[in-house]
Design a protein around this motif. Structure first.
Motif, PDB file in Angstrom:
ATOM      1  N   LEU A  95       0.827  -1.211   0.000  1.00 39.28           N
ATOM      2  CA  LEU A  95       0.000   0.000   0.000  1.00 39.28           C
ATOM      3  C   LEU A  95       0.859   1.259   0.000  1.00 39.28           C
ATOM      4  CD1 LEU A  95      -2.960  -0.820   2.411  1.00 39.28           C
ATOM      5  CD2 LEU A  95      -3.089  -0.318  -0.032  1.00 39.28           C
ATOM      6  N   LEU A  96       1.915   1.256   0.785  1.00 31.38           N
ATOM      7  CA  LEU A  96       2.805   2.420   0.818  1.00 31.38           C
ATOM      8  C   LEU A  96       3.462   2.651  -0.540  1.00 31.38           C
ATOM      9  CD1 LEU A  96       4.456   1.910   4.314  1.00 31.38           C
ATOM     10  CD2 LEU A  96       3.030   3.853   3.614  1.00 31.38           C
ATOM     11  N   LYS A  97       3.946   1.587  -1.146  1.00 29.33           N
ATOM     12  CA  LYS A  97       4.574   1.717  -2.464  1.00 29.33           C
ATOM     13  C   LYS A  97       3.564   2.185  -3.503  1.00 29.33           C
ATOM     14  CE  LYS A  97       8.160  -1.771  -1.756  1.00 29.33           C
ATOM     15  NZ  LYS A  97       8.621  -3.116  -2.168  1.00 29.33           N
ATOM     16  N   LEU A  98       2.391   1.613  -3.459  1.00 21.61           N
ATOM     17  CA  LEU A  98       1.342   1.989  -4.404  1.00 21.61           C
ATOM     18  C   LEU A  98       0.939   3.451  -4.218  1.00 21.61           C
ATOM     19  CD1 LEU A  98      -0.528   1.011  -6.632  1.00 21.61           C
ATOM     20  CD2 LEU A  98      -2.070   0.154  -4.873  1.00 21.61           C
ATOM     21  N   ALA A  99       0.808   3.875  -2.978  1.00 24.65           N
ATOM     22  CA  ALA A  99       0.446   5.269  -2.700  1.00 24.65           C
ATOM     23  C   ALA A  99       1.548   6.221  -3.165  1.00 24.65           C
ATOM     24  CB  ALA A  99       0.168   5.453  -1.213  1.00 24.65           C
ATOM     25  N   LEU A 100       2.788   5.842  -2.962  1.00 20.79           N
ATOM     26  CA  LEU A 100       3.901   6.675  -3.413  1.00 20.79           C
ATOM     27  C   LEU A 100       3.897   6.783  -4.938  1.00 20.79           C
ATOM     28  CD1 LEU A 100       6.457   8.271  -2.623  1.00 20.79           C
ATOM     29  CD2 LEU A 100       7.730   6.135  -2.872  1.00 20.79           C
ATOM     30  N   GLN A 101       3.729   5.659  -5.607  1.00 21.01           N
ATOM     31  CA  GLN A 101       3.698   5.665  -7.070  1.00 21.01           C
ATOM     32  C   GLN A 101       2.526   6.496  -7.594  1.00 21.01           C
ATOM     33  OE1 GLN A 101       3.443   1.488  -7.822  1.00 21.01           O
ATOM     34  NE2 GLN A 101       5.631   1.142  -7.607  1.00 21.01           N
ATOM     35  N   ALA A 102       1.360   6.299  -7.008  1.00 19.68           N
ATOM     36  CA  ALA A 102       0.174   7.034  -7.452  1.00 19.68           C
ATOM     37  C   ALA A 102       0.331   8.528  -7.192  1.00 19.68           C
ATOM     38  CB  ALA A 102      -1.072   6.498  -6.747  1.00 19.68           C
ATOM     39  N   SER A 103       0.943   8.873  -6.087  1.00 17.96           N
ATOM     40  CA  SER A 103       1.146  10.290  -5.758  1.00 17.96           C
ATOM     41  C   SER A 103       2.116  10.947  -6.734  1.00 17.96           C
ATOM     42  CB  SER A 103       1.676  10.437  -4.331  1.00 17.96           C
ATOM     43  OG  SER A 103       0.732   9.954  -3.413  1.00 17.96           O
ATOM     44  N   ILE A 104       3.214  10.280  -6.998  1.00 18.32           N
ATOM     45  CA  ILE A 104       4.201  10.838  -7.929  1.00 18.32           C
ATOM     46  C   ILE A 104       3.581  11.005  -9.315  1.00 18.32           C
ATOM     47  CG2 ILE A 104       6.361  10.356  -9.160  1.00 18.32           C
ATOM     48  CD1 ILE A 104       7.328   9.042  -6.511  1.00 18.32           C
ATOM     49  N   TYR A 105       2.902   9.974  -9.784  1.00 20.38           N
ATOM     50  CA  TYR A 105       2.274  10.057 -11.102  1.00 20.38           C
ATOM     51  C   TYR A 105       1.235  11.182 -11.141  1.00 20.38           C
ATOM     52  CZ  TYR A 105      -0.699   9.165 -15.069  1.00 20.38           C
ATOM     53  OH  TYR A 105      -1.433   9.327 -16.210  1.00 20.38           O
ATOM     54  N   SER A 106       0.428  11.279 -10.107  1.00 23.03           N
ATOM     55  CA  SER A 106      -0.631  12.290 -10.074  1.00 23.03           C
ATOM     56  C   SER A 106      -0.061  13.702 -10.037  1.00 23.03           C
ATOM     57  CB  SER A 106      -1.544  12.061  -8.872  1.00 23.03           C
ATOM     58  OG  SER A 106      -2.162  10.800  -8.977  1.00 23.03           O
ATOM     59  N   LEU A 107       1.002  13.887  -9.279  1.00 22.57           N
ATOM     60  CA  LEU A 107       1.645  15.203  -9.235  1.00 22.57           C
ATOM     61  C   LEU A 107       2.252  15.563 -10.587  1.00 22.57           C
ATOM     62  CD1 LEU A 107       3.317  15.051  -5.733  1.00 22.57           C
ATOM     63  CD2 LEU A 107       1.422  16.531  -6.431  1.00 22.57           C
ATOM     64  N   TRP A 108       2.873  14.597 -11.226  1.00 20.19           N
ATOM     65  CA  TRP A 108       3.442  14.825 -12.557  1.00 20.19           C
ATOM     66  C   TRP A 108       2.333  15.173 -13.558  1.00 20.19           C
ATOM     67  CZ3 TRP A 108       2.466  11.774 -16.918  1.00 20.19           C
ATOM     68  CH2 TRP A 108       3.223  12.101 -18.049  1.00 20.19           C
ATOM     69  N   ARG A 109       1.251  14.418 -13.493  1.00 13.35           N
ATOM     70  CA  ARG A 109       0.111  14.651 -14.382  1.00 13.35           C
ATOM     71  C   ARG A 109      -0.493  16.038 -14.144  1.00 13.35           C
ATOM     72  NH1 ARG A 109      -5.281  13.672 -13.573  1.00 13.35           N
ATOM     73  NH2 ARG A 109      -6.504  13.274 -15.422  1.00 13.35           N
ATOM     74  N   GLU A 110      -0.644  16.403 -12.883  1.00 12.19           N
ATOM     75  CA  GLU A 110      -1.193  17.716 -12.536  1.00 12.19           C
ATOM     76  C   GLU A 110      -0.270  18.834 -13.010  1.00 12.19           C
ATOM     77  OE1 GLU A 110      -3.603  20.771 -10.907  1.00 12.19           O
ATOM     78  OE2 GLU A 110      -3.977  18.762 -11.672  1.00 12.19           O
ATOM     79  N   ARG A 111       1.009  18.637 -12.860  1.00 10.40           N
ATOM     80  CA  ARG A 111       1.969  19.635 -13.328  1.00 10.40           C
ATOM     81  C   ARG A 111       1.834  19.845 -14.829  1.00 10.40           C
ATOM     82  NH1 ARG A 111       5.868  19.258 -16.985  1.00 10.40           N
ATOM     83  NH2 ARG A 111       7.547  20.708 -16.800  1.00 10.40           N
ATOM     84  N   ASN A 112       1.732  18.757 -15.576  1.00 10.34           N
ATOM     85  CA  ASN A 112       1.585  18.876 -17.028  1.00 10.34           C
ATOM     86  C   ASN A 112       0.257  19.521 -17.407  1.00 10.34           C
ATOM     87  OD1 ASN A 112       4.071  17.862 -17.572  1.00 10.34           O
ATOM     88  ND2 ASN A 112       3.363  15.807 -18.094  1.00 10.34           N
ATOM     89  N   THR A 113      -0.793  19.173 -16.701  1.00 11.61           N
ATOM     90  CA  THR A 113      -2.100  19.772 -16.978  1.00 11.61           C
ATOM     91  C   THR A 113      -2.052  21.275 -16.738  1.00 11.61           C
ATOM     92  OG1 THR A 113      -3.255  17.729 -16.396  1.00 11.61           O
ATOM     93  CG2 THR A 113      -4.544  19.751 -16.343  1.00 11.61           C
TER      94      THR A 113
END
Length: 103
Positions: free
Chosen positions: A33-51
């Motif tokens: 869960l911790l790894k998944l949350a970290l991965q999802a957070s990084i991806y989401s932040l990257w996606r938000e930055r691009n948006t």
């Protein structure tokens, strides 16, 4: 999102956070869960930055949290066929987190 797992060990320093996640003291479900949350957070932040950079439509912090939560739920659901018991337990652990925060 992961305060229920990390408790007082939440730290904004990436090196400390990654070392904490890689520590053998966690149960397997919590580590995943911790790894998944970290991965999802990084991806989401990257996606938000691009948006924001290309479209200029920022999400609020609450919307980002909901998006990350949904991403984690979807990923757990997509993995259920691999190890049904493990991923069902993982989903229950994740859902228990969200229901305890809403109470």
């Amino acid at each position: 999102l992961v305060g229920f797992l990390l408790g007082s060990r939440v730290n904004p320093d990436w090196a400390i956070t990654v070392a904490s996640i890689m520590s053998p003291r966690w149960r397997e479900i919590d580590t995943c869960l911790l790894k998944l949350a970290l991965q999802a957070s990084i991806y989401s932040l990257w996606r938000e930055r691009n948006t924001r950079r290309h479209q200029g439509n920022p999400l609020s912090a609450a919307q980002m949290v909901r998006y990350i939560d949904k991403t984690i739920r979807n990923r757990i659901s997509s993995l259920r066929k691999r190890k049904p018991s493990f991923y069902s337990d993982m989903m229950q652990r994740w859902l228990a987190r969200t229901s305890s925060q809403q109470s």
